[in-house]
Design a protein around this motif. Sequence first.
Motif, PDB file in Angstrom:
ATOM      1  N   GLY A 110       0.808  -1.208   0.000  1.00 57.32           N
ATOM      2  CA  GLY A 110       0.000   0.000   0.000  1.00 57.32           C
ATOM      3  C   GLY A 110       0.839   1.256   0.000  1.00 57.32           C
ATOM      4  N   ILE A 111       0.323   2.277   0.675  1.00 60.72           N
ATOM      5  CA  ILE A 111       1.025   3.560   0.714  1.00 60.72           C
ATOM      6  C   ILE A 111       2.353   3.445   1.446  1.00 60.72           C
ATOM      7  CG2 ILE A 111       0.850   5.950   1.508  1.00 60.72           C
ATOM      8  CD1 ILE A 111      -2.113   5.802   1.161  1.00 60.72           C
ATOM      9  N   SER A 112       2.411   2.564   2.440  1.00 65.16           N
ATOM     10  CA  SER A 112       3.649   2.435   3.211  1.00 65.16           C
ATOM     11  C   SER A 112       4.806   1.907   2.369  1.00 65.16           C
ATOM     12  CB  SER A 112       3.420   1.503   4.404  1.00 65.16           C
ATOM     13  OG  SER A 112       3.022   0.215   3.962  1.00 65.16           O
ATOM     14  N   ALA A 113       4.501   1.262   1.212  1.00 65.22           N
ATOM     15  CA  ALA A 113       5.570   0.755   0.352  1.00 65.22           C
ATOM     16  C   ALA A 113       6.186   1.840  -0.519  1.00 65.22           C
ATOM     17  CB  ALA A 113       5.031  -0.371  -0.530  1.00 65.22           C
ATOM     18  N   LEU A 114       5.563   3.032  -0.576  1.00 62.71           N
ATOM     19  CA  LEU A 114       6.090   4.116  -1.394  1.00 62.71           C
ATOM     20  C   LEU A 114       7.236   4.822  -0.668  1.00 62.71           C
ATOM     21  CD1 LEU A 114       2.703   5.652  -2.613  1.00 62.71           C
ATOM     22  CD2 LEU A 114       4.144   4.024  -3.831  1.00 62.71           C
ATOM     23  N   TYR A 118       6.687  10.259  -2.269  1.00 67.72           N
ATOM     24  CA  TYR A 118       5.379   9.904  -2.824  1.00 67.72           C
ATOM     25  C   TYR A 118       4.326   9.755  -1.727  1.00 67.72           C
ATOM     26  CZ  TYR A 118       7.555   9.174  -7.370  1.00 67.72           C
ATOM     27  OH  TYR A 118       8.222   9.360  -8.562  1.00 67.72           O
ATOM     28  N   GLN A 119       4.718   9.337  -0.562  1.00 61.07           N
ATOM     29  CA  GLN A 119       3.767   9.265   0.542  1.00 61.07           C
ATOM     30  C   GLN A 119       3.219  10.645   0.878  1.00 61.07           C
ATOM     31  OE1 GLN A 119       5.427   7.259   3.924  1.00 61.07           O
ATOM     32  NE2 GLN A 119       5.776   5.328   2.838  1.00 61.07           N
ATOM     33  N   ILE A 120       4.085  11.645   0.852  1.00 60.66           N
ATOM     34  CA  ILE A 120       3.627  13.016   1.120  1.00 60.66           C
ATOM     35  C   ILE A 120       2.664  13.475   0.022  1.00 60.66           C
ATOM     36  CG2 ILE A 120       4.384  15.412   1.312  1.00 60.66           C
ATOM     37  CD1 ILE A 120       6.979  14.379   2.560  1.00 60.66           C
TER      38      ILE A 120
END
Length: 326
Positions: A110-114, A118-120
């Motif tokens: 998910g987002i944690s893999a970015l 990119y998470q920001i």
Amino acid sequence: MPPESAGQGVPSGSVGQGVPPARSEPVGQGVPPESAGLGTPPESAGHGVPPARSEPVGPFEPVGQGVPPESAGLGTPPESAGQGVPPARSESVGPPRAVEPGSSGEPRTGISALSPRYQIGVALALAVVAIGVCVHLGMTFLHVAPVNTVTGAHGEAVDDWIYPEFEQNWKLFAPNPLQQNISIQVRAGIRGPDGMTLTTGWYDLSAEDGEAIDGNLLPSHTQQNELRRAWDFFVATHDGENRPVGLRGSLSEAYLRRIAVLRLDRDAAVRTATGGAGVIERVQVRSRTSNVPPPEWSREKVSTTPSYRELPWWKVPQDEAQGGVR
């Protein structure tokens, strides 16, 4: 120890009696120690009874002779491949992976893999969408809610947000929904090249919109709502004698007139009737209202005779006469 069993594992009386001496194998050549004279009961030797089969013991069995390493007591796969027994399959182990403190060691999804950048970006996009949804829900609530202090101070901003895309119309769910078909028709007075004025017949603009919508999976907003909303706007700002009420009444007249002129200027039938050289001088609009007939199983009696509401002739300004309004 009896002499006949010493070192031979066979009674002495059986030697030379046609009974071959028991075959002895050296220790470590795949023969269990019992058959080598190290544990075979003397009474069972030489009587045609084969010795009891015993499982080989690890220290007496050579490695690589068809015996898996586990039974040989070594605990490691044999290095000598090619003895008929494939080595045990072992999974390749990569270098140790660093595990973050407090994590279970599973790969991130998910987002944690970015990456942090990119998470920001994703977080900002979600925040913008959430704010937009909250603003839209708030504007919609203020639009349908009774008049209050907020709508009194910011009613114009709420209307600008809602109209025309997000208009709330409750006619479909009203206790007594509309049961009438209303069509808007128009005719024009056209001045020809010879100076004579020709009055056309009535053109059903609503029927033209209906034909354009029928069978169209993606009908345009203009075909669905422009003419209908213009007529609703006119009726709401005029009295029963077609007299405007306030400034919005005059605005509704101009809006409906311009729509009629644009439609007539694009209508092929009008251009054919006037030879394409006529100029629209005036227009007249009327509505045709007929009740929707009740279903066959209903006992309700409704008149289906249409009724008309004719508006006065409107003079068309020169800048609108040839479709100059866009």
